[in-house]
Design a protein around this motif. Structure first.
Motif, mmCIF file in Angstrom:
data_model
loop_
_atom_site.group_PDB
_atom_site.id
_atom_site.type_symbol
_atom_site.label_atom_id
_atom_site.label_comp_id
_atom_site.label_asym_id
_atom_site.label_seq_id
_atom_site.Cartn_x
_atom_site.Cartn_y
_atom_site.Cartn_z
ATOM 1 N N ALA A 233 19.030 7.612 -19.449
ATOM 2 C CA ALA A 233 19.113 7.769 -20.900
ATOM 3 C C ALA A 233 18.035 6.959 -21.612
ATOM 4 C CB ALA A 233 20.486 7.316 -21.385
ATOM 5 N N PRO A 234 17.526 7.496 -22.721
ATOM 6 C CA PRO A 234 16.635 6.679 -23.565
ATOM 7 C C PRO A 234 17.403 5.438 -23.992
ATOM 8 C CG PRO A 234 16.651 8.983 -24.268
ATOM 9 C CD PRO A 234 17.751 8.828 -23.274
ATOM 10 N N ARG A 235 16.840 4.249 -23.742
ATOM 11 C CA ARG A 235 17.575 3.008 -23.975
ATOM 12 C C ARG A 235 17.032 2.269 -25.193
ATOM 13 N NH1 ARG A 235 20.307 1.096 -19.529
ATOM 14 N NH2 ARG A 235 21.046 -0.544 -20.918
ATOM 15 N N GLN A 236 17.917 1.529 -25.798
ATOM 16 C CA GLN A 236 17.555 0.690 -26.921
ATOM 17 C C GLN A 236 16.905 -0.580 -26.368
ATOM 18 O OE1 GLN A 236 18.993 2.244 -29.679
ATOM 19 N NE2 GLN A 236 17.647 1.083 -31.039
ATOM 20 N N SER A 237 15.694 -0.873 -26.764
ATOM 21 C CA SER A 237 15.043 -2.093 -26.312
ATOM 22 C C SER A 237 15.648 -3.303 -27.013
ATOM 23 C CB SER A 237 13.542 -2.035 -26.600
ATOM 24 O OG SER A 237 12.974 -3.320 -26.453
#
Lengths: 248, 498
Positions: A233-237
């Motif tokens: 999944a695209p992750r929150q940095s």
């Protein structure tokens, strides 16, 4: 600054326009799912991602995130419902994991393990579904289709080919090939197409690959789907608040 | 005695005889049944072994992609799936026009010897040693592996650990101990790493030593019971097996060798890709299982036996030193007479287990196992035939694949099928030797199962495992009415209403 909602008691930040599923995965919280794919618009058909929002059940992949929501996901009640859904999917098709080349890489099988589906639960329907082996490089095994429409969406939205579609209603609903003959050989599908990469089960397969990946090296051999999905999944940095997928 | 063995296949006047059924004599893959027809004086007139379950793999593999076959068809068996996995792979090698790389062939051979090793250990120690150690008609409550563990703890422990080692060899080469995926059309999907090799090398010395002990144990049992063991279910038959080009035993690949019951060679080094020119299958109305025969001899006299006894006696030598020494001792024992004994299967089986252990050691020391060239393909073919020597005997897989990569035809001749007539002959001999004219008891009926177990661990597994397989023997009159019944319950207790 982003707003937040609560998922199983944890505070989850979200950006405007995100769904509950997108925000949860970005923040490192897994919600079981099958028809959701981060690169496509939410579909909401498999219902595996059902959560309780302020006490009411809804599909988290289509539910817009809102500030202050109280959401339950990892509860025995919801997981029992998910187990039943997985059992129904297994019963509707012909899923013979022991001889399926997608074994170990199959999301449905991995979800079955992750949700601890130990029994069939329902009498199998054993539908009569033919195999389409007409294409020289691609095999279609309709026996394993779960009607997630990911291939339909990928072929239409990314490949611009409309190779696949769904026909029929209710229990007779089924995947079809958009060609006059109904045969994959009479379409312009290619191995490099996005539609070749998105099938969560073993329907759309490149030919003559089979069991070339040894047991132990397959996608879900080492890590359960609940961990693997977070990696995908695209992750929150944490540092920037941005999306890791976008930073690449 | 005026009857010939063959006369016991079909009684002249069955309408006047009592029918006794051992049902189920089941096996892992399905159920077997033995029926006997007796007259009023308990004389035996007909004995038949029926394998009654329909499997259907030959049919439902049709339409499937060819690369699926090695994984799907191995589900035929839970004891020796590797044999089906490899036989199907060999057939698919022909389909994809492959010549195996050294790494692929050696990894497969290692997998096969692991299979041979564990299956022989399971069969001999877990399933058959209770009969051999305690006696065929001994107390049924003790005649099982638990009884062996109590009376001979070292033997039972060795049996368990020998099998475990073979399973580990399979796990490392196939990915799983049972029903792995290591062998694929044209090669294998993994090699053997240095760490995996060293893990297996650690215990191989002990495995070879215990295998030698096992050969010594069956020899000792023969010495103690020579007359009974030598005569038990004894019959003469032709033989069939694979041999290497130089005549050596080769369990993975070779040409077909058939010899008649007098030792004359019928054909040798025959290219198995046209096996149907020398082997054909007959059908009998009373059995679901076919009866293969050698074409040149015809249906009546062309039947043969396969398996360890055939392989050990008909090869020119075994290409590992300890097993070859054991073979020579076996062939010379009691004037060579044991080489034709039904219970000689067990001795030959232990010699093969020793050979497998030696081969595992030899292969583990071969650096080709760490090679990275795993798969080769060439010109595509329509037909593929794979033949291998499975633990119980010659195994034939035959497929046709169309231009869309779908299997259109499949023929499987498994070891038990090759031995169908031979097993029938063995139990007929036992019936005449031990049952003819006597009142039936569980111990006497077990003699029939002992003969079946000599051939086929699948049958013996379900009938013998821990003494828990329920067994019921009924005496019926000609109208089908039950006259008498003898039952063995799931706790092993044997009882009669009388």
């Amino acid at each position: 600054m982003s707003d937040t909602f609560h998922l199983d008691g944890a505070e989850v930040p979200f950006e405007s326009g995100q769904t509950v599923m997108q925000a949860a995965l970005a923040a490192g919280h897994y919600i079981p799912h099958l028809c959701y794919h981060p690169e496509f618009k939410p579909h909401g058909s498999c219902k595996l991602c059902t959560v309780k929002v302020n006490g009411r059940t809804t599909a988290s992949c289509t539910m817009p995130a809102e500030a202050g929501l109280e959401i339950e996901s990892e509860t025995e009640e919801l997981n029992a419902l998910r187990r039943t859904l997985v059992q129904m999917l297994f019963a509707e098709g012909n899923h013979f994991c022991p001889s399926c080349e997608k074994s170990g890489n199959c999301m449905l099988q991995a979800l079955g393990y992750d949700l601890e589906v130990h029994t069939a639960g329902f009498r199998h329907l054993y539908p009569d579904r033919p195999v389409d082996a007409s294409h020289p490089d691609i095999l279609l095994d309709f026996n394993r289709c779960i009607l997630c429409e990911l291939c339909v969406r990928a072929s239409s939205e990314v490949d611009g080919k409309n190779v696949f579609g769904l026909a029929g209603r209710g229990i007779t609903k089924h995947l079809i090939v958009n060609a006059e003959s109904g045969q994959l050989a009479d379409t312009d599908i290619a191995l490099a197409d996005k539609a070749m990469q998105v099938c969560p089960v073993g329907v759309i397969l490149p030919k003559r690959v089979g069991f070339s990946i040894p047991i132990g090296s397959r996608r879900y051999d080492e890590r359960p789907i609940s961990a693997q999905a977070l990696d995908d999944a695209p992750r929150q940095s944490a540092a920037s608040g941005g999306c890791t997928a976008c930073e690449e | 005695m005026t009857d010939t063995i063959n006369n016991l296949e079909t009684a002249a006047h069955p309408e006047n005889l009592r029918r006794v059924a051992i049902d189920p004599v089941s096996r892992v893959e399905g159920h077997g049944k033995v029926t006997l027809l007796l007259d009023e004086n308990d004389r035996v007139h007909q004995v038949r072994l029926h394998i009654v379950e329909f499997r259907g793999f030959e049919k439902f593999i049709q339409g499937r992609p060819f690369w699926e076959a090695p994984v799907m068809v191995q589900r035929l068996c839970g004891i020796c799936p590797v044999s089906h996995h490899l036989a199907a792979s060999k057939a698919m090698d022909m389909i994809v026009g492959a010549t195996l790389t050294p790494t692929a062939e050696k990894v497969r051979r290692l997998m096969h010897f692991g299979q041979m090793f564990q299956s022989h250990a399971l069969h001999f120690f877990h399933l058959c040693s209770p009969d051999l150690l305690f006696g065929f008609g001994s107390d049924v409550a003790k005649r099982n592996i638990v009884g062996v563990a109590a009376a001979y703890p070292d033997i039972a422990k060795q049996g368990v650990l020998l099998r475990k080692y073979g399973q580990e060899v399979i796990r490392i080469t196939a990915g799983k101990r049972v029903h792995g995926t290591g062998s694929i059309p044209g090669g294998v999907n993994k090699n053997v790493s240095i760490e995996e090799r060293d893990y297996l090398l650690k215990d191989i010395g002990q495995m070879i030593e215990w295998s030698r002990d096992a050969v010594g144990m069956i020899r000792k049992l023969f010495e103690q019971n020579l007359d009974e063991f030598n005569a038990f279910g004894r019959f003469r038959s032709h033989t069939l097996n694979l041999v290497r080009a130089d005549g050596a035993m080769d369990l993975y690949h070779g040409g077909l060798r058939a010899r008649d019951m007098d030792g004359n060679t019928l054909f040798d080094h025959y290219d198995y890709s046209h096996y149907w020119d020398v082997i054909f299958e007959d059908v009998k109305p009373w059995s679901y299982m076919k009866f293969p025969f050698l074409r040149s001899l015809g249906t009546e006299t062309g039947w043969y036996r396969v398996g360890p006894l055939s392989r050990v006696t008909q090869c020119d030598f075994i290409p590992t030193p300890l097993a070859n020494q054991a073979r020579m001792a076996f062939m010379a024992f009691a004037g060579g007479s044991v080489a034709g004994a039904t219970l000689g299967f067990h001795w030959a089986r232990m010699i093969e287990m020793l050979h497998a252990a030696e081969m595992i050691q030899e292969l583990l020391l071969d650096p080709d196992l760490q090679g990275t060239d795993l798969v080769h393909t060439g010109e595509r073919q329509e037909r593929g035939v794979g033949v291998i020597e499975a633990p119980r005997g010659t195994l034939i897989h035959h497929y046709k694949v169309d231009e869309h990569d779908q299997i259109t035809r499949c023929n499987l001749i498994v070891s038990t099928t090759h031995n169908n007539q031979a097993m029938n002959e063995a139990i007929r001999q036992v019936a005449r030797q031990y049952i003819d004219g006597k009142k039936l008891t569980e111990g006497l009926l077990n003699h029939i199962e002992v003969a079946i177990r000599a051939f086929d661990p699948c049958l013996s597994c379900a009938t013998h495992a821990l003494g828990k397989m329920p067994l019921e023997v009924e005496l019926l009159d000609v109208s089908g009415n039950r006259v008498d019944v003898l039952s063995r319950s799931s706790d092993g207790a044997f009882c009669s209403p009388d």
